[in-house]
Design a protein around this motif. Structure first.
Motif, short mmCIF file in Angstrom:
data_model
loop_
_atom_site.label_atom_id
_atom_site.label_comp_id
_atom_site.label_asym_id
_atom_site.label_seq_id
_atom_site.Cartn_x
_atom_site.Cartn_y
_atom_site.Cartn_z
N ILE A 68 0.84 -1.20 0.00
CA ILE A 68 0.00 0.00 0.00
C ILE A 68 0.87 1.25 0.00
O ILE A 68 0.59 2.22 -0.71
CB ILE A 68 -0.94 0.01 1.23
N ALA A 69 1.94 1.23 0.77
CA ALA A 69 2.77 2.42 0.93
C ALA A 69 3.46 2.83 -0.36
O ALA A 69 3.49 4.02 -0.71
CB ALA A 69 3.81 2.17 2.03
N VAL A 70 4.00 1.88 -1.12
CA VAL A 70 4.77 2.23 -2.32
C VAL A 70 3.90 2.89 -3.39
O VAL A 70 4.26 3.97 -3.89
CB VAL A 70 5.51 0.99 -2.87
N PRO A 71 2.74 2.31 -3.78
CA PRO A 71 1.91 3.02 -4.76
C PRO A 71 1.45 4.39 -4.28
O PRO A 71 1.37 5.34 -5.07
CB PRO A 71 0.71 2.07 -4.97
N SER A 72 1.17 4.51 -2.99
CA SER A 72 0.74 5.81 -2.45
C SER A 72 1.87 6.83 -2.53
O SER A 72 1.65 8.00 -2.88
CB SER A 72 0.28 5.65 -1.00
N LEU A 73 3.09 6.40 -2.22
CA LEU A 73 4.24 7.30 -2.31
C LEU A 73 4.54 7.67 -3.76
O LEU A 73 4.95 8.79 -4.05
CB LEU A 73 5.46 6.65 -1.66
N LEU A 74 4.32 6.73 -4.68
CA LEU A 74 4.52 7.04 -6.10
C LEU A 74 3.51 8.08 -6.57
O LEU A 74 3.85 8.98 -7.35
CB LEU A 74 4.41 5.77 -6.93
N ASP A 75 2.26 7.96 -6.14
CA ASP A 75 1.25 8.98 -6.48
C ASP A 75 1.65 10.34 -5.91
O ASP A 75 1.52 11.37 -6.57
CB ASP A 75 -0.11 8.56 -5.94
N LEU A 76 2.13 10.33 -4.67
CA LEU A 76 2.59 11.57 -4.04
C LEU A 76 3.77 12.16 -4.80
O LEU A 76 3.84 13.38 -5.02
CB LEU A 76 2.98 11.28 -2.59
N LEU A 77 4.67 11.30 -5.24
CA LEU A 77 5.83 11.76 -6.00
C LEU A 77 5.41 12.46 -7.29
O LEU A 77 5.96 13.50 -7.65
CB LEU A 77 6.74 10.57 -6.32
N LEU A 78 4.40 11.91 -7.99
CA LEU A 78 3.93 12.53 -9.23
C LEU A 78 3.39 13.93 -8.97
O LEU A 78 3.70 14.88 -9.70
CB LEU A 78 2.86 11.65 -9.87
N VAL A 79 2.59 14.08 -7.93
CA VAL A 79 2.04 15.39 -7.60
C VAL A 79 3.16 16.38 -7.27
O VAL A 79 3.15 17.52 -7.74
CB VAL A 79 1.06 15.28 -6.41
N TYR A 80 4.13 15.93 -6.50
CA TYR A 80 5.23 16.83 -6.12
C TYR A 80 6.11 17.18 -7.32
O TYR A 80 6.65 18.30 -7.39
CB TYR A 80 6.07 16.19 -5.02
N MET A 81 6.28 16.26 -8.27
CA MET A 81 7.06 16.59 -9.47
C MET A 81 6.34 17.65 -10.29
O MET A 81 6.97 18.60 -10.77
CB MET A 81 7.31 15.33 -10.29
N ILE A 82 5.02 17.52 -10.44
CA ILE A 82 4.27 18.52 -11.19
C ILE A 82 4.27 19.86 -10.45
O ILE A 82 4.44 20.93 -11.05
CB ILE A 82 2.83 18.04 -11.43
N ARG A 83 4.11 19.83 -9.14
CA ARG A 83 4.13 21.06 -8.35
C ARG A 83 5.49 21.74 -8.46
O ARG A 83 5.57 22.98 -8.58
CB ARG A 83 3.81 20.73 -6.89
N SER A 84 6.56 20.95 -8.41
CA SER A 84 7.90 21.53 -8.50
C SER A 84 8.14 22.13 -9.88
O SER A 84 8.78 23.20 -10.01
CB SER A 84 8.96 20.45 -8.21
N TRP A 85 7.64 21.46 -10.92
CA TRP A 85 7.75 22.03 -12.27
C TRP A 85 7.03 23.37 -12.35
O TRP A 85 7.56 24.34 -12.90
CB TRP A 85 7.16 21.07 -13.30
N ALA A 86 5.83 23.44 -11.81
CA ALA A 86 5.06 24.68 -11.86
C ALA A 86 5.78 25.80 -11.11
O ALA A 86 5.71 26.97 -11.50
CB ALA A 86 3.66 24.46 -11.28
N ALA A 87 6.48 25.45 -10.04
CA ALA A 87 7.17 26.46 -9.24
C ALA A 87 8.41 27.01 -9.95
O ALA A 87 8.77 28.18 -9.77
CB ALA A 87 7.58 25.88 -7.89
N GLN A 88 9.05 26.18 -10.78
CA GLN A 88 10.29 26.63 -11.41
C GLN A 88 10.11 27.11 -12.85
O GLN A 88 10.97 27.78 -13.39
CB GLN A 88 11.34 25.52 -11.37
N ASP A 89 8.97 26.76 -13.50
CA ASP A 89 8.75 27.15 -14.90
C ASP A 89 7.87 28.39 -14.94
O ASP A 89 6.65 28.31 -15.03
CB ASP A 89 8.09 26.00 -15.66
N THR A 90 8.51 29.54 -14.89
CA THR A 90 7.76 30.79 -14.84
C THR A 90 7.24 31.23 -16.20
O THR A 90 6.46 32.18 -16.29
CB THR A 90 8.64 31.91 -14.24
N GLY A 91 7.67 30.56 -17.27
CA GLY A 91 7.24 30.98 -18.60
C GLY A 91 6.06 30.22 -19.15
O GLY A 91 5.55 30.55 -20.22
N GLY A 92 5.60 29.19 -18.44
CA GLY A 92 4.50 28.38 -18.92
C GLY A 92 3.14 29.00 -18.66
O GLY A 92 2.98 29.85 -17.78
#
Length: 309
Positions: free
Chosen positions: A167-191
């Motif tokens: 249960i923990a690994v799939p949940s952490l993978l889902d969390l990782l995807l959200v954080y990767m998208i959030r981090s992209w949005a924070a650093q890509d000021t031109g999008g």
């Protein structure tokens, strides 16, 4: 829900998967194009990544790479060129071969997390569509702390395989995807969508619409929710999102309906109520006009796609 959560939920299907890879010496492997999204996290050492049609990208300790459109790519111990690509071993065969992963430590050991997400691209939110072919999130002091924490937790969970890991690994993978998208949005000021999410008025309006899409929204009510005049909301929302607030709401209600038809057994009447349509007929008519297929046909096709993914 919020726009990022909904954008991910609209395309994510099935369970994500990941592998913990430890390799040394000279190595090169290719991951074929995939109808989903892939990622790599470098835990130790360094390596290189070359996406199809891209340029070689050096990766160091703590670097995270997301390939949101499933772009084919090569990862290797050294800079990658056309000749290297021709010699790359398919990832599945490379990962399963003991010899490839236990070669003498000539170039130093590399330790990575490699994984992928299954995605249904039939109804993609524009936020997900805007993501570049390769999202590189380099490890810099003080940046993306929540992403770093998720990486540490996932790496530990994969290493330990303790009680509840299934249960923990799939949940952490889902969390990782959200954080990767959030981090992209924070650093890509031109999008476009980083600008949308960074605008307080438009972000507030989107948050309200996604929190309760079935509510009887009007431009006046939404403007009050965002704390601005109707004219200001219309101008800023349309300029950033690319369509007026009520047009976006209609599109999102139908996209959300498609997600519910795919992911739940709820009858059409229940789906209609959840997305703000008074009757199943009203939803069916709007759905067919928007997507060129009936809700029933869409549900059957979605079940077939999910089963074959």
């Amino acid at each position: 829900m919020d726009v990022v959560s909904d954008a991910v939920a609209a395309v994510r299907i099935g369970r994500p998967s990941s592998n913990r890879v430890r390799v040394s010496g000279s190595w090169c492997t290719r991951l074929a194009p995939y109808d989903g999204a892939g990622f790599h996290v470098v835990l130790e050492g360094s390596c290189w990544l070359l996406a199809d049609g891209g340029t070689p990208l050096p990766l160091g300790v703590g670097d995270v790479v997301l390939l949101p459109h499933g772009t084919g790519h090569v990862i290797a111990d050294a800079p990658v060129d056309a000749a290297t690509v021709e010699q790359a071993v398919p990832f599945e065969r490379w990962f399963e071969g003991d010899e490839a992963r236990r070669s003498p430590a000539a170039s130093g050991e590399v330790h990575m997390l490699c994984g992928k997400y299954r995605l249904d691209r039939s109804r993609t939110h524009p936020l997900m569509a805007e993501l570049p072919e390769v999202v590189h999130l380099p490890n810099r002091v003080g940046t993306h702390p929540e992403l770093r924490a998720a990486v540490d937790l996932l790496g530990h969970e994969l290493a330990v395989q303790g009680p509840g890991s299934c249960i923990a690994v799939p949940s952490l993978l889902d969390l990782l995807l959200v954080y990767m998208i959030r981090s992209w949005a924070a650093q890509d000021t031109g999008g476009t969508w980083p600008a949308v999410l960074g605008d307080p008025v438009t972000a507030a309006a989107l948050r309200a619409l996604h929190s309760d899409p079935a509510a009887p929204w009007t431009n006046d009510r939404l403007a009050a929710e965002a704390g601005v005049s109707r004219a200001t909301l219309a101008r800023r929302f349309t300029a950033l999102v690319g369509r007026p607030p009520m047009a976006y709401l209609t599109w999102w209600r139908l996209t959300f309906a498609a997600t519910l038809l795919r992911d739940t057994p709820d009858p059409l009447a229940t789906v209609a109520r959840r997305v703000g349509y008074g009757t199943p007929y009203a939803l069916s008519h709007a759905f067919s006009r928007e997507f060129g297929t009936t809700p029933g046909q869409y549900r059957a096709e979605a079940a077939s796609r999910t089963a074959s993914a």
